[in-house]
Design a protein around this motif. Structure first.
Motif, short mmCIF file in Angstrom:
data_model
loop_
_atom_site.label_atom_id
_atom_site.label_comp_id
_atom_site.label_asym_id
_atom_site.label_seq_id
_atom_site.Cartn_x
_atom_site.Cartn_y
_atom_site.Cartn_z
N GLY A 19 0.87 -1.33 0.00
CA GLY A 19 -0.04 -0.01 0.13
C GLY A 19 0.84 1.19 0.19
O GLY A 19 0.44 2.26 0.45
N LEU A 20 2.21 1.05 -0.55
CA LEU A 20 2.93 2.36 -0.37
C LEU A 20 3.46 2.44 -1.97
O LEU A 20 3.45 1.76 -2.66
CB LEU A 20 4.35 1.98 0.38
CG LEU A 20 3.82 1.75 1.75
CD1 LEU A 20 5.05 1.32 2.71
CD2 LEU A 20 3.49 3.05 2.48
N SER A 21 3.60 3.85 -2.18
CA SER A 21 4.45 4.33 -3.42
C SER A 21 5.72 4.49 -2.98
O SER A 21 6.15 4.69 -1.78
CB SER A 21 3.73 5.60 -3.75
OG SER A 21 4.23 6.80 -2.69
N PRO A 22 6.69 4.58 -3.77
CA PRO A 22 8.26 4.85 -3.54
C PRO A 22 8.17 5.98 -2.71
O PRO A 22 9.02 6.05 -1.47
CB PRO A 22 8.80 4.98 -4.80
CG PRO A 22 8.24 4.26 -5.80
CD PRO A 22 6.64 4.05 -5.24
N LEU A 28 -0.36 5.65 9.52
CA LEU A 28 0.90 4.99 9.39
C LEU A 28 1.96 6.00 10.24
O LEU A 28 3.18 5.67 10.62
CB LEU A 28 1.48 5.02 8.14
CG LEU A 28 0.54 4.21 7.19
CD1 LEU A 28 1.10 3.76 5.84
CD2 LEU A 28 0.78 2.63 7.62
N ILE A 29 1.64 7.43 10.33
CA ILE A 29 2.43 8.26 11.18
C ILE A 29 1.43 9.22 12.05
O ILE A 29 0.29 9.12 11.84
CB ILE A 29 3.34 9.10 10.43
CG1 ILE A 29 2.41 10.28 9.38
CG2 ILE A 29 4.13 8.43 9.32
CD1 ILE A 29 2.79 11.30 9.54
N ARG A 30 2.16 9.52 13.11
CA ARG A 30 1.30 10.70 13.81
C ARG A 30 2.32 12.09 13.75
O ARG A 30 3.59 11.95 13.69
CB ARG A 30 1.28 10.25 15.21
CG ARG A 30 2.18 10.31 16.07
CD ARG A 30 1.39 9.74 17.42
NE ARG A 30 2.24 10.18 18.59
CZ ARG A 30 3.56 9.48 18.86
NH1 ARG A 30 3.80 8.29 18.32
NH2 ARG A 30 4.37 9.97 19.90
N ARG A 86 6.64 17.18 14.86
CA ARG A 86 7.53 16.12 14.90
C ARG A 86 6.76 15.06 14.42
O ARG A 86 5.50 14.62 14.77
CB ARG A 86 8.29 15.85 16.48
CG ARG A 86 9.05 17.18 16.74
CD ARG A 86 10.22 16.76 17.71
NE ARG A 86 10.76 17.80 18.01
CZ ARG A 86 11.89 18.04 17.44
NH1 ARG A 86 12.42 17.38 16.34
NH2 ARG A 86 12.88 19.19 17.76
N VAL A 87 7.52 14.02 13.82
CA VAL A 87 6.97 13.08 13.14
C VAL A 87 7.21 11.81 13.71
O VAL A 87 8.62 11.49 14.06
CB VAL A 87 7.35 12.71 11.39
CG1 VAL A 87 6.57 11.86 10.94
CG2 VAL A 87 6.83 14.40 10.91
N TYR A 88 6.31 10.72 14.01
CA TYR A 88 6.56 9.36 14.51
C TYR A 88 5.73 8.37 14.05
O TYR A 88 4.69 8.68 13.38
CB TYR A 88 6.16 9.52 16.00
CG TYR A 88 6.92 10.36 17.06
CD1 TYR A 88 7.99 10.05 17.62
CD2 TYR A 88 6.35 11.68 16.99
CE1 TYR A 88 8.76 11.11 18.17
CE2 TYR A 88 7.16 12.90 17.99
CZ TYR A 88 8.26 12.21 18.54
OH TYR A 88 8.94 13.31 19.35
N LEU A 89 6.37 7.42 13.78
CA LEU A 89 5.56 5.98 13.06
C LEU A 89 4.83 5.53 14.04
O LEU A 89 4.83 5.42 15.26
CB LEU A 89 6.45 4.89 12.67
CG LEU A 89 7.45 5.31 11.55
CD1 LEU A 89 8.33 4.07 11.18
CD2 LEU A 89 6.74 5.80 10.11
N THR A 90 3.44 5.16 13.51
CA THR A 90 2.43 4.54 14.46
C THR A 90 2.89 2.97 14.52
O THR A 90 3.91 2.64 13.66
CB THR A 90 1.08 4.64 14.10
OG1 THR A 90 1.03 3.99 12.67
CG2 THR A 90 0.74 6.18 13.88
N GLU A 125 5.00 -1.70 11.14
CA GLU A 125 4.85 -2.76 10.58
C GLU A 125 4.93 -2.62 9.08
O GLU A 125 5.64 -3.43 8.35
CB GLU A 125 3.35 -3.46 10.92
CG GLU A 125 3.13 -4.73 10.24
CD GLU A 125 1.66 -5.19 10.61
OE1 GLU A 125 1.30 -6.40 10.04
OE2 GLU A 125 0.99 -4.57 11.28
N ALA A 126 4.32 -1.54 8.40
CA ALA A 126 4.36 -1.35 6.82
C ALA A 126 5.76 -1.21 6.53
O ALA A 126 6.39 -1.76 5.34
CB ALA A 126 3.37 -0.17 6.69
#
Length: 161
Positions: free
Chosen positions: A46-49, A92-94, A103-107, A112-113
């Motif tokens: 479910g991701l683009s590059p 996918l992020i918060r 500030r950006v963090y992965l959920t 997992e993704a």
């Protein structure tokens, strides 16, 4: 009736091209083939590059600001905002506000993704480079790094003068 065919480039014609052009063509062909295969693998998660690039960098640099991510990815602030909006909408992020910065963090879903896509991507790259020995792969990395450093010192002539 015989239909005229476009002649295929002959070895002699290719060899008539200047060496820098031949090297560039080869680099571009390899890049395009790997990029196409990589994009196919990313779509499975479910991701683009571009989206993978963002979650990968965010995973490596938890708590980075949007501007730091934009700088690392060589994209504009507007572009990174659009990508982050999309990734946040997909869970996918918060983004946490810290003063005037975000500030950006992965959920957990983002981690997992990232892990799944990275595993798939590493398998692709391993298969892609398996025609080279480990020593040849290291030589390739060294030469590409040298080429990249050279790009920092070469300037395109200004044709507007």
């Amino acid at each position: 009736m015989v239909t005229p065919q476009t002649p295929q480039p002959t070895r002699r014609r290719r060899e008539e091209l200047p060496l820098p052009v031949r090297a560039w063509v080869r680099i571009m062909r390899i890049y395009n083939r790997i990029d196409r295969r990589s994009a196919e693998g990313m779509r499975a998660w479910g991701l683009s590059p571009a989206r993978f690039d963002v979650i990968n960098h965010a995973g490596l640099n938890e708590g980075a600001t949007q501007q730091e991510l934009a700088d690392a990815l060589l994209v504009t602030k507007g572009n990174i905002t659009q990508l982050l909006d999309s990734l946040e909408r997909d869970g996918l992020i918060r983004r946490d506000k810290c003063g005037r910065m975000k500030r950006v963090y992965l959920t957990d879903a983002g981690r997992e993704a990232r892990e799944n896509a990275m595993t798939s991507h590493l398998e692709l790259l391993t298969r892609t480079l398996n025609g080279l020995s480990p020593e040849e792969q290291q030589t390739l990395v060294t030469l590409l790094r040298k080429l990249e450093r050279g790009l920092d010192t070469c300037h395109t002539p200004n044709t507007a003068d």
